[in-house]
Every structure is written in C-alpha cells, then in structure tokens.
Design an enzyme around this catalytic site. Structure first.
Site, PDB file in Angstrom:
ATOM      1  N   CYS A  28      16.565 -15.335 -21.963  1.00 14.35           N
ATOM      2  CA  CYS A  28      15.099 -14.803 -21.674  1.00 14.35           C
ATOM      3  C   CYS A  28      14.193 -15.821 -22.280  1.00 14.35           C
ATOM      4  CB  CYS A  28      14.911 -13.261 -22.183  1.00 14.35           C
ATOM      5  SG  CYS A  28      15.996 -11.990 -21.496  1.00 14.35           S
ATOM      6  N   HIS A  48       7.363 -11.540 -22.881  1.00 14.41           N
ATOM      7  CA  HIS A  48       8.732 -11.611 -22.119  1.00 14.41           C
ATOM      8  C   HIS A  48       8.591  -9.873 -21.516  1.00 14.41           C
ATOM      9  CE1 HIS A  48      12.714 -11.254 -20.466  1.00 14.41           C
ATOM     10  NE2 HIS A  48      13.146 -10.502 -21.460  1.00 14.41           N
ATOM     11  N   ASN A  98      13.644  -6.610 -15.808  1.00 13.69           N
ATOM     12  CA  ASN A  98      13.726  -7.786 -16.654  1.00 13.69           C
ATOM     13  C   ASN A  98      14.422  -8.764 -15.878  1.00 13.69           C
ATOM     14  OD1 ASN A  98      14.568  -9.605 -18.639  1.00 13.69           O
ATOM     15  ND2 ASN A  98      15.421  -8.277 -19.998  1.00 13.69           N
TER      16      ASN A  98
HETATM   17  N1  COA Z   1      19.929   7.109 -17.624  1.00 13.66           N
HETATM   18  C1  COA Z   1      20.186   8.313 -18.211  1.00 13.66           C
HETATM   19  N2  COA Z   1      20.539   8.233 -19.725  1.00 13.66           N
HETATM   20  C2  COA Z   1      20.877   6.894 -20.148  1.00 13.66           C
HETATM   21  C3  COA Z   1      20.770   5.818 -19.375  1.00 13.66           C
HETATM   22  C4  COA Z   1      20.262   5.935 -18.420  1.00 13.66           C
HETATM   23  N3  COA Z   1      20.082   4.851 -17.253  1.00 13.66           N
HETATM   24  N4  COA Z   1      21.349   4.815 -20.023  1.00 13.66           N
HETATM   25  C5  COA Z   1      21.600   5.358 -21.269  1.00 13.66           C
HETATM   26  N5  COA Z   1      21.353   6.720 -21.354  1.00 13.66           N
HETATM   27  C6  COA Z   1      21.967   7.637 -22.316  1.00 13.66           C
HETATM   28  C7  COA Z   1      22.721   7.329 -23.517  1.00 13.66           C
HETATM   29  O1  COA Z   1      24.337   7.174 -22.910  1.00 13.66           O
HETATM   30  C8  COA Z   1      22.477   8.112 -24.391  1.00 13.66           C
HETATM   31  O2  COA Z   1      23.018   9.313 -24.357  1.00 13.66           O
HETATM   32  P1  COA Z   1      24.135   9.994 -25.496  1.00 13.66           P
HETATM   33  O3  COA Z   1      22.854  10.456 -26.563  1.00 13.66           O
HETATM   34  O4  COA Z   1      24.629  11.296 -24.878  1.00 13.66           O
HETATM   35  O5  COA Z   1      24.874   8.992 -25.887  1.00 13.66           O
HETATM   36  C9  COA Z   1      21.070   8.163 -24.474  1.00 13.66           C
HETATM   37  O6  COA Z   1      20.780   8.034 -22.992  1.00 13.66           O
HETATM   38  C10 COA Z   1      20.119   7.523 -25.300  1.00 13.66           C
HETATM   39  O7  COA Z   1      20.757   6.040 -25.580  1.00 13.66           O
HETATM   40  P2  COA Z   1      19.912   5.081 -26.469  1.00 13.66           P
HETATM   41  O8  COA Z   1      20.789   3.872 -26.271  1.00 13.66           O
HETATM   42  O9  COA Z   1      19.572   5.725 -27.973  1.00 13.66           O
HETATM   43  O10 COA Z   1      18.505   5.267 -25.636  1.00 13.66           O
HETATM   44  P3  COA Z   1      17.354   4.030 -26.015  1.00 13.66           P
HETATM   45  O11 COA Z   1      16.240   4.842 -26.305  1.00 13.66           O
HETATM   46  O12 COA Z   1      17.773   3.115 -27.173  1.00 13.66           O
HETATM   47  O13 COA Z   1      16.998   3.255 -24.737  1.00 13.66           O
HETATM   48  C11 COA Z   1      17.731   1.113 -23.694  1.00 13.66           C
HETATM   49  C12 COA Z   1      18.248   2.478 -24.262  1.00 13.66           C
HETATM   50  C13 COA Z   1      18.413   0.230 -23.407  1.00 13.66           C
HETATM   51  C14 COA Z   1      16.465   1.403 -22.822  1.00 13.66           C
HETATM   52  C15 COA Z   1      16.838   0.500 -24.867  1.00 13.66           C
HETATM   53  O14 COA Z   1      17.706   0.617 -25.962  1.00 13.66           O
HETATM   54  C16 COA Z   1      16.330  -0.942 -24.686  1.00 13.66           C
HETATM   55  O15 COA Z   1      15.471  -0.951 -23.856  1.00 13.66           O
HETATM   56  N6  COA Z   1      16.693  -1.847 -25.490  1.00 13.66           N
HETATM   57  C17 COA Z   1      16.494  -3.350 -25.245  1.00 13.66           C
HETATM   58  C18 COA Z   1      17.200  -3.789 -24.209  1.00 13.66           C
HETATM   59  C19 COA Z   1      16.620  -5.215 -23.763  1.00 13.66           C
HETATM   60  O16 COA Z   1      15.565  -5.270 -23.378  1.00 13.66           O
HETATM   61  N7  COA Z   1      17.496  -6.045 -23.425  1.00 13.66           N
HETATM   62  C20 COA Z   1      17.086  -7.462 -22.818  1.00 13.66           C
HETATM   63  C21 COA Z   1      16.371  -8.095 -24.114  1.00 13.66           C
HETATM   64  S1  COA Z   1      15.770  -9.601 -23.425  1.00 13.66           S
END
Ligand code: COA
Length: 327
Positions: A113, A254, A284
């Site tokens: 990214c 970003h 993204n």
């Molecule tokens: N829909 C519904 N539930 C979802 C889901 C979706 N699309 N994706 C994950 N979940 C669930 C998970 O399975 C988890 O369930 P559990 O508690 O039963 O295990 C729950 O939601 C919480 O997951 P968690 O990983 O704690 O959520 P989060 O608040 O960290 O959000 C992201 C997840 C991926 C949105 C977040 O971590 C994020 O944006 N990270 C950065 C990713 C990124 O930007 N990557 C590129 C960087 S350049």
C-alpha cells in the site's frame, strides 16, 4: 531551488461495483458490520480482461493530459503494485509500450500500500539529482484477483483501481517538500500473499491445497501498527519542514480503514474537514489509494495553489511513508 512537483493527476476504476449488500450474499457478514468496522460501503471489481496495466494506462493518460505533456517526454515510469500483469517483465514496461513513452526507463516496485509513496520518493530523488526531468508515478492494483472471496475477514476490505501522477523538475519553492519512506520486515508475515512466488509456486500442490494464492492478514496487528507508523511518518514530514499539523490544508492518508484514518487524524490533532476520505466508495485499493484520492481532491477543487498537503501510507512489509507537498 531545483525541486520536483506534481503537474498532473489521473485515476481509473473498473465499472463493476460490489456493494456491502452484494457481500452479504457471498459471506456471513452485514452492511452494518462492514460500515462500523471499516467505513467501506462499496468497492470496484475489475472485469475479465481488465488488468493492472489496463487501469494504469487509463489513469496515466489523464495525468499526462492534465500536465499537458506527451508520453514521449517522460524519462521515468514507476509502477507500485502487488498485482502485476506477470511476474516478469515489469508491468511498467507494458504501460510504457501502451503509452508510447519510448524515452522512459520503466520499472515496478513492490511496497504494497506504500507503493505510490515509495515511487514518489524515488521520482523526487531522481529529479532533484538531475537524473530525470519528467516522471510518471502510478499505483495500480487488481486485488480482487488475490482476495479469497470466501474469507469474510479480508474480502470486505479490498478493491481494484489505479491512480497516477506526473512529476516534473521545476525551479522554485513549491512542489514536493520532503519524502520519508520506511520498512519494517519483522512483520512481513502479518500481511502477505503466501503463494505464487518462487517459494510456493502457483503450480505446487501445497499452494492449491492450502489456498496460498490469497491475501493473508492478521487484521488487529495490522491495525495497531498502522496507526503508530502513520503517525511517525507524518510527524517526520512535519518536523523536517519545521511545520505543525495546523499548517496543513489537507491530509490524504492511505484509505485502508476509516478507524485507522480517524485515529491517525486525531493523534495528529487534525479536524475532520482537513482529512480526505473516499474509502467508502473504493475500499482499500493498496498502492492506488493515495493517487486516486489525490486526483479526486485535485479535480474537486480541494487543492489550491500554495496549500500544504500531507500524504501518508502504511502497508504490507511493513512499509510506510509520507510526502509533504506545497501545491
Ligand atoms: N463480518 C462480520 N463479522 C466479521 C467479519 C465480517 N466481514 N470479519 C470478521 N468478523 C468477526 C470475526 O470473526 C470476529 O468474530 P469472533 O469474535 O466471533 O471471533 C469479530 O468479527 C471481531 O473480529 P476482530 O478481528 O476483532 O474485528 P476488528 O474490530 O479488529 O475488525 C478488521 C477487523 C479487519 C476490520 C480490522 O482489524 C482492520 O481493519 N484491520 C486492518 C486491516 C487493514 O487495513 N489491512 C490493510 C492495511 S494496508
């Protein structure tokens, strides 16, 4: 003073829109969850026969037109991408050929990214060192081809698109004031594509059985590091120029996640109207996200002559960086 400045921008995204409602029909998720956790409402998906080079050439043509120069005047083309058309040759060479930029040296760089900001930093260095006069920096991706559409943790996040900027040598005080780029390889396995390189070839049984061709990510680890790294890169840009956040007219981060952007903006002490956000429309798009945002901000009249604009990125590697511009 010899500087590099952006004289043209362009962007292109595929026509097909994939909304959160569409994703509800593909995996166990909801518009409400995706919107609350990421801020994304829809993303664009490349059509069959539409590649990174296809999108990149469209964005590049717009940037050249805005700059008012011909492709044959370019002496440098840099493409940031993690979804090249082929392992080799460089997709930048295909773009060079399509544009008719026969006098340019063209290469790809892999910084996920941060690809556009890495490219901008290299173009700035070449131009200020006198090795290039007119450069084209592109970020372009078809991430939909490496996303696991059965994995709700990742498939909601990414989209396809491309953005480009023409960067030209110029005598004066405006333009690119500084660039800072960083890598932290300790975290390379936190966000990566395990298969289809030489370690796990696309043809190997393991790659197929373990579905290694898709993006793998530890979302919460990425989140944590992203906010800290983007704050660090932004701070480096401001202090190198003796400025503070109050000097900024616009912050273009970003576009990965609304919460990452909000947290970074808050740490920098920026008011929401100074933070450019378009990720609700595109998700993204990795290396394309900053140049698409820059192009949209420019065409929407949000960049006036003399404005100080901060670009800030974070991505797999980890890679991160910033560029401070006076428009
Ligand atoms: N829909 C519904 N539930 C979802 C889901 C979706 N699309 N994706 C994950 N979940 C669930 C998970 O399975 C988890 O369930 P559990 O508690 O039963 O295990 C729950 O939601 C919480 O997951 P968690 O990983 O704690 O959520 P989060 O608040 O960290 O959000 C992201 C997840 C991926 C949105 C977040 O971590 C994020 O944006 N990270 C950065 C990713 C990124 O930007 N990557 C590129 C960087 S350049």
């Amino acid at each position: 003073m010899l500087r590099a400045r952006i004289t043209g921008t362009g962007s292109a995204v595929p026509e097909k829109v994939l909304s959160n409602a569409d994703l509800e029909r593909m995996v166990e998720t909801s518009d409400e969850w995706i919107t609350a956790r990421t801020g994304i409402k829809q993303r664009r998906i490349a059509a069959e026969g539409e590649f990174t080079s296809t999108l990149a050439v469209k964005a590049a043509r717009q940037a050249l037109a805005m700059a008012g120069i011909g492709a044959e005047e370019l002496d440098l083309i840099i493409l940031g991408t993690v979804t090249p058309d082929f392992p080799f040759p460089a997709t930048a060479c295909i773009i060079q050929h399509e544009l008719g930029a026969r006098n340019a040296v063209a290469f790809d760089l892999s910084a996920a990214c941060s690809g556009f900001l890495y490219g901008l930093s290299i173009a700035d260095t070449y131009i200020r060192g006198g090795s290039a006069k007119k450069a084209l920096v592109i970020g372009a991706e078809v991430l939909s081809r490496i996303v696991d559409w059965t994995d709700r943790n990742t498939c909601i996040l990414f989209g396809d698109g491309s953005g480009a900027a023409v960067v030209e040598a110029y005598e004066g005080d405006d333009g690119i004031l500084s660039t800072h780029i960083y890598s932290d390889g300790a975290y390379w396995e936190t966000l990566y594509q395990a298969g289809c390189g030489r370690r796990n070839p696309a043809s190997s049984q393991r790659t197929i059985d373990e579905r290694l061709f898709f993006i793998r990510m530890d979302g919460s680890d990425v989140f944590k590091h992203a906010v800290r790294a983007m704050e660090e890169a932004a701070g480096a840009a401001l202090s190198a120029n003796g400025m503070s956040a109050s000097d900024l007219s616009l912050f273009i981060p970003h576009q990965a996640n609304r919460r990452i952007i909000d947290a970074t903006g808050k740490r920098l002490g920026l008011t929401p109207e100074k933070v450019f956000i378009n990720l609700h429309n595109y998700g993204n798009t990795s290396s394309a996200s900053i140049p698409i945002a820059l192009d949209e901000a420019s065409r929407a009249g949000r960049l006036k002559k003399g404005d100080v604009v901060l670009l800030d990125s974070f991505g797999g590697g980890f890679t991160y960086g910033s560029a401070l511009l006076r428009w």
